[in-house]
Design an enzyme around this catalytic site. Sequence first.
Site, PDB file in Angstrom:
ATOM      1  N   SER A 161      37.595  31.472  43.826  1.00 50.89           N
ATOM      2  CA  SER A 161      36.826  32.089  42.673  1.00 50.89           C
ATOM      3  C   SER A 161      36.573  33.484  43.180  1.00 50.89           C
ATOM      4  O   SER A 161      36.604  34.044  44.621  1.00 50.89           O
ATOM      5  CB  SER A 161      35.696  31.416  42.793  1.00 50.89           C
ATOM      6  OG  SER A 161      34.422  32.305  42.128  1.00 50.89           O
ATOM      7  N   TYR A 174      27.973  26.261  44.709  1.00 52.70           N
ATOM      8  CA  TYR A 174      29.106  26.834  44.274  1.00 52.70           C
ATOM      9  C   TYR A 174      29.929  28.048  45.109  1.00 52.70           C
ATOM     10  O   TYR A 174      31.294  28.043  45.553  1.00 52.70           O
ATOM     11  CB  TYR A 174      29.079  27.321  42.802  1.00 52.70           C
ATOM     12  CG  TYR A 174      30.413  27.693  42.124  1.00 52.70           C
ATOM     13  CD1 TYR A 174      31.011  29.129  42.177  1.00 52.70           C
ATOM     14  CD2 TYR A 174      30.999  26.763  41.341  1.00 52.70           C
ATOM     15  CE1 TYR A 174      32.110  29.358  41.540  1.00 52.70           C
ATOM     16  CE2 TYR A 174      32.277  27.428  40.854  1.00 52.70           C
ATOM     17  CZ  TYR A 174      32.790  28.342  40.764  1.00 52.70           C
ATOM     18  OH  TYR A 174      34.025  28.681  40.015  1.00 52.70           O
TER      19      TYR A 174
END
Length: 270
Positions: A161, A174
């Site tokens: 990400s 995350y």
Amino acid sequence: MAAASPEQQVSRENDLQSYSFDLTGRTALVTGSSRGLGYAIARALGHAGATLVINGTNTARLEESAASLRADGLSVRTAAFDVTNEESVVGAFATLDAEGLEVDILVNNAGIQLRKPMVELSLDEWRSVIDTNLTSAFIVGREAAKRMIPRGRGKVINIGSLMSGLARPTIAPYTAAKGGIKMLTQAMTAEWAEHGIQANAIGPGYMLTDMNRALTSNPQFDAWVKARTPSRRWGKPEELVGTAIFLASSASDYVNGQIIYVDGGMSAVI
Ligand code: GCO
């Protein structure tokens, strides 16, 4: 322009063969692929020639996704297993072995998001994100590599990400997991590259996915993404798949331990 000489023709064909994006004869397992980025990646690898093994925990949704991929003319097998559960993963690979299905390409895509300030986060919540977004890539990656190493070839693509290198408030687990994905990818390269395996990662930016629906429907956040992203817009899942095909194909045989950000330039500009 003069016609290519026979030698030039041959070298051009050799080039095309050795640096091919064609995945014919390969089998690709994509975790978390019944929808979103995982589905888009699976579909593209299928169109590039790969046989697909799609994965999820919701069998009804998985079968629905498989049906739509088959309607697209793709060869698809479903594998409903929990990527966070070691027994479930080991069992799934044993089933594939029994059916003679060799996983040549693994895409560790399964992931969840949880938005909450760290001071309010429970240990269980932290662990659920880390297990799904990071530990799963280790478990599934380990089982795939055990089979790729004797074959002397294989591709592992981990979905990182923008948060593999940057942070923002309320998404600590995350971010920690995606940072871990970047370094796990490099660790995989350190141990598996000599066995003919390429392990790389993709770092999506802000993509128009279900996971980001709460953000796209928030006018302030939407405006922030458009202002902060040099491309001035959100990314579309299909804009990620070219990178996945490259990393799954022999065109990337000397690319290893890298993360490719597909983020409209967000990670490159302050
Ligand atoms: C968020 C988003 C991001 C994106 C993506 C960006 O809450 O900021 O969910 O994490 O999903 O990972 O790369």
